[in-house]
Design an enzyme around this catalytic site. Sequence first.
Site, PDB file in Angstrom:
ATOM      1  N   ARG A   1      -2.861   4.549   1.845  1.00 41.42           N
ATOM      2  CA  ARG A   1      -3.302   3.241   2.346  1.00 41.42           C
ATOM      3  C   ARG A   1      -4.115   2.440   1.328  1.00 41.42           C
ATOM      4  NH1 ARG A   1      -3.851   6.143   7.641  1.00 41.42           N
ATOM      5  NH2 ARG A   1      -1.988   5.502   8.762  1.00 41.42           N
ATOM      6  N   ILE A   2      -3.854   2.703   0.037  1.00 41.28           N
ATOM      7  CA  ILE A   2      -4.452   1.879  -1.011  1.00 41.28           C
ATOM      8  C   ILE A   2      -3.316   1.184  -1.753  1.00 41.28           C
ATOM      9  CG2 ILE A   2      -6.524   3.287  -1.239  1.00 41.28           C
ATOM     10  CD1 ILE A   2      -5.312   4.493  -3.773  1.00 41.28           C
TER      11      ILE A   2
ATOM     12  N   THR B   1       0.833  -1.203   0.000  1.00 39.72           N
ATOM     13  CA  THR B   1       0.000   0.000   0.000  1.00 39.72           C
ATOM     14  C   THR B   1       0.868   1.254   0.000  1.00 39.72           C
ATOM     15  OG1 THR B   1      -0.200   0.051   2.413  1.00 39.72           O
ATOM     16  CG2 THR B   1      -1.867  -1.195   1.203  1.00 39.72           C
ATOM     17  N   ASP B   2       0.263   2.347  -0.418  1.00 39.45           N
ATOM     18  CA  ASP B   2       0.988   3.612  -0.462  1.00 39.45           C
ATOM     19  C   ASP B   2       0.589   4.492   0.730  1.00 39.45           C
ATOM     20  OD1 ASP B   2      -1.523   4.644  -1.111  1.00 39.45           O
ATOM     21  OD2 ASP B   2      -1.042   4.903  -3.230  1.00 39.45           O
ATOM     22  N   GLN B   3       1.004   5.737   0.708  1.00 41.66           N
ATOM     23  CA  GLN B   3       0.728   6.651   1.806  1.00 41.66           C
ATOM     24  C   GLN B   3      -0.772   6.871   2.018  1.00 41.66           C
ATOM     25  OE1 GLN B   3       2.785  10.350   1.439  1.00 41.66           O
ATOM     26  NE2 GLN B   3       2.228  11.055   3.467  1.00 41.66           N
TER      27      GLN B   3
END
Length: 147
Positions: free
Chosen positions: A23-24, A19-21
Amino acid sequence: MNPEAGVVETHLRVRYSETDQMRIVYHAHYLVWFEIGRTEWCRAAGLPYAGMEKAGLFIPVTRAECAFRRRSSYDDPIRVRTRMAEIGGRGCTFRYEVCNPSGEPLADGATSPVFTDPPGKPRSAPEEVPRALEAVRGGRRSPARRV
């Protein structure tokens, strides 16, 4: 067993590191999941990558595409549905659909690997390789896999 002919399903769960910053799931991980699906599809055909490479046949991807449909987040269960769309003497095309548990598509796409020798020169696959791939493509075996 998957009732749809020629489809191998691989069940995964989104890891935190994917996930990225926001949260996906970071977009590049879908291509990694495509590779997992392709690897499991070949394994279902009785042709695990390690065995093909040991025999001097490599299948590097020369084209990839992905369309994103819905977001996915940490710890979500997902299914990667893989099928072989085309096969020829020097390569093939796989199609993928990444779905959530209710079957809604998260992403779909395709990759096109070619058959090469160890140094990377395109070559025809030994006769038994397309035959084994075609057996799964035609739906004679289509198991679900968990990794």
